[in-house]
Design a protein around this motif. Structure first.
Motif, PDB file in Angstrom:
ATOM      1  N   GLY A 108      47.636 -30.739  -2.095  1.00  0.00           N
ATOM      2  CA  GLY A 108      47.696 -29.350  -2.497  1.00  0.00           C
ATOM      3  C   GLY A 108      47.733 -28.466  -1.263  1.00  0.00           C
ATOM      4  O   GLY A 108      47.703 -28.955  -0.124  1.00  0.00           O
ATOM      5  N   GLN A 109      47.782 -27.165  -1.484  1.00  0.00           N
ATOM      6  CA  GLN A 109      47.866 -26.215  -0.386  1.00  0.00           C
ATOM      7  C   GLN A 109      46.503 -25.888   0.210  1.00  0.00           C
ATOM      8  O   GLN A 109      46.430 -25.341   1.313  1.00  0.00           O
ATOM      9  N   GLY A 110      45.459 -26.189  -0.513  1.00  0.00           N
ATOM     10  CA  GLY A 110      44.118 -25.957   0.001  1.00  0.00           C
ATOM     11  C   GLY A 110      43.483 -24.691  -0.531  1.00  0.00           C
ATOM     12  O   GLY A 110      44.177 -23.735  -0.890  1.00  0.00           O
ATOM     13  N   THR A 111      42.174 -24.703  -0.570  1.00  0.00           N
ATOM     14  CA  THR A 111      41.411 -23.522  -0.945  1.00  0.00           C
ATOM     15  C   THR A 111      40.228 -23.420   0.013  1.00  0.00           C
ATOM     16  O   THR A 111      39.613 -24.428   0.362  1.00  0.00           O
ATOM     17  N   GLN A 112      39.952 -22.205   0.444  1.00  0.00           N
ATOM     18  CA  GLN A 112      38.954 -22.020   1.489  1.00  0.00           C
ATOM     19  C   GLN A 112      37.561 -21.873   0.901  1.00  0.00           C
ATOM     20  O   GLN A 112      37.348 -21.117  -0.054  1.00  0.00           O
ATOM     21  N   VAL A 113      36.633 -22.583   1.516  1.00  0.00           N
ATOM     22  CA  VAL A 113      35.218 -22.477   1.153  1.00  0.00           C
ATOM     23  C   VAL A 113      34.447 -22.056   2.394  1.00  0.00           C
ATOM     24  O   VAL A 113      34.570 -22.685   3.445  1.00  0.00           O
ATOM     25  N   THR A 114      33.687 -20.997   2.258  1.00  0.00           N
ATOM     26  CA  THR A 114      32.855 -20.517   3.358  1.00  0.00           C
ATOM     27  C   THR A 114      31.409 -20.463   2.890  1.00  0.00           C
ATOM     28  O   THR A 114      31.114 -19.832   1.879  1.00  0.00           O
ATOM     29  N   VAL A 115      30.550 -21.147   3.625  1.00  0.00           N
ATOM     30  CA  VAL A 115      29.128 -21.173   3.286  1.00  0.00           C
ATOM     31  C   VAL A 115      28.384 -20.418   4.383  1.00  0.00           C
ATOM     32  O   VAL A 115      28.380 -20.834   5.542  1.00  0.00           O
ATOM     33  N   SER A 116      27.784 -19.319   4.022  1.00  0.00           N
ATOM     34  CA  SER A 116      27.067 -18.499   4.996  1.00  0.00           C
ATOM     35  C   SER A 116      25.614 -18.947   5.093  1.00  0.00           C
ATOM     36  O   SER A 116      25.007 -19.358   4.116  1.00  0.00           O
ATOM     37  N   SER A 117      25.085 -18.835   6.292  1.00  0.00           N
ATOM     38  CA  SER A 117      23.690 -19.265   6.516  1.00  0.00           C
ATOM     39  C   SER A 117      22.717 -18.129   6.302  1.00  0.00           C
ATOM     40  O   SER A 117      23.091 -16.988   6.137  1.00  0.00           O
TER      41      SER A 117
ATOM     42  N   ALA B 285      24.258 -20.413   1.721  1.00  0.00           N
ATOM     43  CA  ALA B 285      23.711 -21.758   1.865  1.00  0.00           C
ATOM     44  C   ALA B 285      22.717 -22.016   0.740  1.00  0.00           C
ATOM     45  O   ALA B 285      21.930 -21.147   0.372  1.00  0.00           O
ATOM     46  N   GLY B 286      22.813 -23.227   0.187  1.00  0.00           N
ATOM     47  CA  GLY B 286      21.986 -23.580  -0.950  1.00  0.00           C
ATOM     48  C   GLY B 286      22.631 -23.296  -2.283  1.00  0.00           C
ATOM     49  O   GLY B 286      22.124 -23.726  -3.328  1.00  0.00           O
ATOM     50  N   GLY B 287      23.711 -22.570  -2.262  1.00  0.00           N
ATOM     51  CA  GLY B 287      24.403 -22.201  -3.491  1.00  0.00           C
ATOM     52  C   GLY B 287      25.335 -23.278  -3.986  1.00  0.00           C
ATOM     53  O   GLY B 287      25.419 -24.377  -3.427  1.00  0.00           O
ATOM     54  N   SER B 288      26.045 -22.945  -5.057  1.00  0.00           N
ATOM     55  CA  SER B 288      26.954 -23.897  -5.695  1.00  0.00           C
ATOM     56  C   SER B 288      28.337 -23.286  -5.828  1.00  0.00           C
ATOM     57  O   SER B 288      28.502 -22.069  -5.859  1.00  0.00           O
TER      58      SER B 288
END
Length: 122
Positions: free
Chosen positions: A113-122, A14-17
């Motif tokens: 598109g097929q999609g790409t996964q983004v996971t944002v950890s706290s 979290a807070g990242g780019s």
């Protein structure tokens, strides 16, 4: 036919780019408005951002305005989504979208598109 391939997803704190990219092939990329949508687990797909065919106009969901930037390079047939100050609620599969004309939050969309996964950890 337009083929869209996303890349750049991953795990970020979290807070990242993170920067997502979408490479397009097939029909003339320049004629299409491009966009990004996302779908979180258990939720419906939602609009994130869109850009007109000539990059003259951009549109953002209120939830990402000021933190996400969409851009395109028609010479390279690519569209990107730069995401800053990511929050855990941004965790989702992100989909690149193309439409001949204008992309609105409600669609319709011509190509996905097929999609790409983004996971944002706290």
């Amino acid at each position: 036919q337009v083929q869209l391939v996303e890349s750049g997803g991953g795990l970020v704190q979290a807070g990242g780019s993170l920067r997502l990219s979408c490479a397009a092939s097939g029909r003339t990329f320049t004629y299409y408005a491009m966009g990004w949508f996302r779908q979180a687990p258990g939720k419906e797909r939602e609009f994130v951002a869109a850009i007109s065919w000539n990059a003259g106009s951009t549109y953002y969901a209120d939830s990402v305005k000021g933190r996400f930037t969409i851009s395109r390079d028609n010479a390279k047939n690519t569209v990107s989504l730069q995401m800053y100050s990511l929050k855990p609620e941004a965790t989702a599969d992100y989909y690149c979208a193309a439409r001949y004309g204008r992309i609105t939050a409600q669609g319709p969309i011509d190509y996905w598109g097929q999609g790409t996964q983004v996971t944002v950890s706290s």
